[in-house]
Design a protein around this motif. Structure first.
Motif, PDB file in Angstrom:
ATOM      1  N   ALA A 159       0.856  -1.285  -0.085  1.00 45.10           N
ATOM      2  CA  ALA A 159       0.026   0.015   0.048  1.00 45.10           C
ATOM      3  C   ALA A 159       0.825   1.373  -0.054  1.00 45.10           C
ATOM      4  CB  ALA A 159      -1.102  -0.102   1.157  1.00 45.10           C
ATOM      5  N   GLY A 161       3.493   1.369  -1.728  1.00 43.37           N
ATOM      6  CA  GLY A 161       4.291   1.572  -3.006  1.00 43.37           C
ATOM      7  C   GLY A 161       5.614   0.962  -2.934  1.00 43.37           C
ATOM      8  N   PHE A 214      -6.101  -0.012  -1.654  1.00 44.32           N
ATOM      9  CA  PHE A 214      -5.541  -0.225  -2.987  1.00 44.32           C
ATOM     10  C   PHE A 214      -6.341   0.585  -4.121  1.00 44.32           C
ATOM     11  CE2 PHE A 214      -4.655  -4.051  -0.817  1.00 44.32           C
ATOM     12  CZ  PHE A 214      -3.138  -4.003  -0.432  1.00 44.32           C
ATOM     13  N   MET A 217      -4.404   3.549  -5.721  1.00 48.82           N
ATOM     14  CA  MET A 217      -2.884   3.194  -6.045  1.00 48.82           C
ATOM     15  C   MET A 217      -2.673   3.692  -7.537  1.00 48.82           C
ATOM     16  SD  MET A 217      -0.783  -0.434  -6.511  1.00 48.82           S
ATOM     17  CE  MET A 217      -0.717  -0.571  -4.352  1.00 48.82           C
ATOM     18  N   LEU A 221       2.097   1.623 -10.292  1.00 48.62           N
ATOM     19  CA  LEU A 221       2.368   0.747  -9.188  1.00 48.62           C
ATOM     20  C   LEU A 221       1.392  -0.422  -9.082  1.00 48.62           C
ATOM     21  CD1 LEU A 221       3.010   3.230  -6.275  1.00 48.62           C
ATOM     22  CD2 LEU A 221       4.595   1.694  -7.198  1.00 48.62           C
ATOM     23  N   PHE A 222       0.193   0.060  -9.606  1.00 51.37           N
ATOM     24  CA  PHE A 222      -0.793  -1.360  -9.711  1.00 51.37           C
ATOM     25  C   PHE A 222      -0.376  -2.488 -10.700  1.00 51.37           C
ATOM     26  CE2 PHE A 222      -4.405  -3.581 -10.788  1.00 51.37           C
ATOM     27  CZ  PHE A 222      -5.215  -3.710  -9.339  1.00 51.37           C
TER      28      PHE A 222
END
Length: 227
Positions: A159, A161, A214, A217, A221-222
């Motif tokens: 979460a 990153g 999330f 996000m 990053l996802f």
């Protein structure tokens, strides 16, 4: 965009849970009004029975017999210990040692076997697993439930990153999203095929946790997490 994808995923889960429940004897049917006129549709497993003599009937009996040899408490071991609860049986060997993802498969199998056979053994076991997961969720206080070693630290880093993966792992944890996908599916099956309302409530709280952690996000990053 990937963020939109995850948002739609949890919205879809919510939509599944907002269906109209119609109780029919001790079973439950769920009706969703179609957007377009349907030419074909599914039927509930309790509306058809396999007859003796069919190879499929023999396969179902074999599967049912195998399910009856399995110990729910062994699958629940790490789910309970991760929540600070005392496990009731030793953890299974093999992949369960790295990620306890079989619980979701097991719960789906119990629900499907009950719907197909009407055998109360499978209903009792499914209800037991759901009750145990409710206890786990209450103990964790966040809505999250899981069976990956060190999962609190894992999700906190993700979460934030901090994401690393070699392909099958996420920050060294073995397929944690796969584990969650299977428990989501198992709980939804328990709700849809046995009418267990508690299973639905657990899904809602778990989905709220995932969306909160999330849902915002960044795409980059996802995508890295998805790799």
């Amino acid at each position: 965009m990937m963020v939109s994808v995850i948002n739609k995923y949890f919205i879809a889960i919510a939509a599944i849970l907002l269906v109209t429940a119609v109780k029919a004897q001790d079973n439950a049917r769920y009706i969703i009004k179609p957007v377009v006129k349907l030419k074909a549709g599914t039927f509930n497993l309790n509306q058809v029975k396999l007859l003796p003599g069919s190879p499929f009937y023999e396969a179902m009996k074999t599967n049912a017999a195998y399910l009856k040899t399995l110990d729910a408490d062994r699958f629940l071991n790490r789910w309970r210990s991760n929540a600070g609860l005392q496990p009731k049986a030793a953890l299974y060997e093999g992949w369960e040692q790295t990620s306890s993802h079989m619980l979701g498969h097991y719960l789906s199998a119990l629900a499907l076997q009950y719907a197909a056979s009407g055998d109360s053994f499978f209903l009792s076991k499914a209800n037991y697993v759901v009750d145990q997961l409710d206890e786990v969720q209450v103990a964790r206080k966040t809505g999250y439930i899981g069976g990956v070693p060190g999962d609190d630290t894992l999700w906190k880093n993700v979460a934030a990153g901090k994401i690393e993966t070699g392909g099958f792992d996420l920050n060294g944890a073995w397929v944690p999203w796969y584990m969650l996908h299977k428990i989501w599916a198992g709980l939804l099956d328990a709700y849809m095929y046995t009418g267990n309302e508690k299973a639905k409530n657990i899904v809602v709280k778990l989905s709220d946790w995932a969306y909160k952690e999330f849902g915002n996000m960044p795409d980059s990053l996802f995508q890295k997490m998805m790799e």
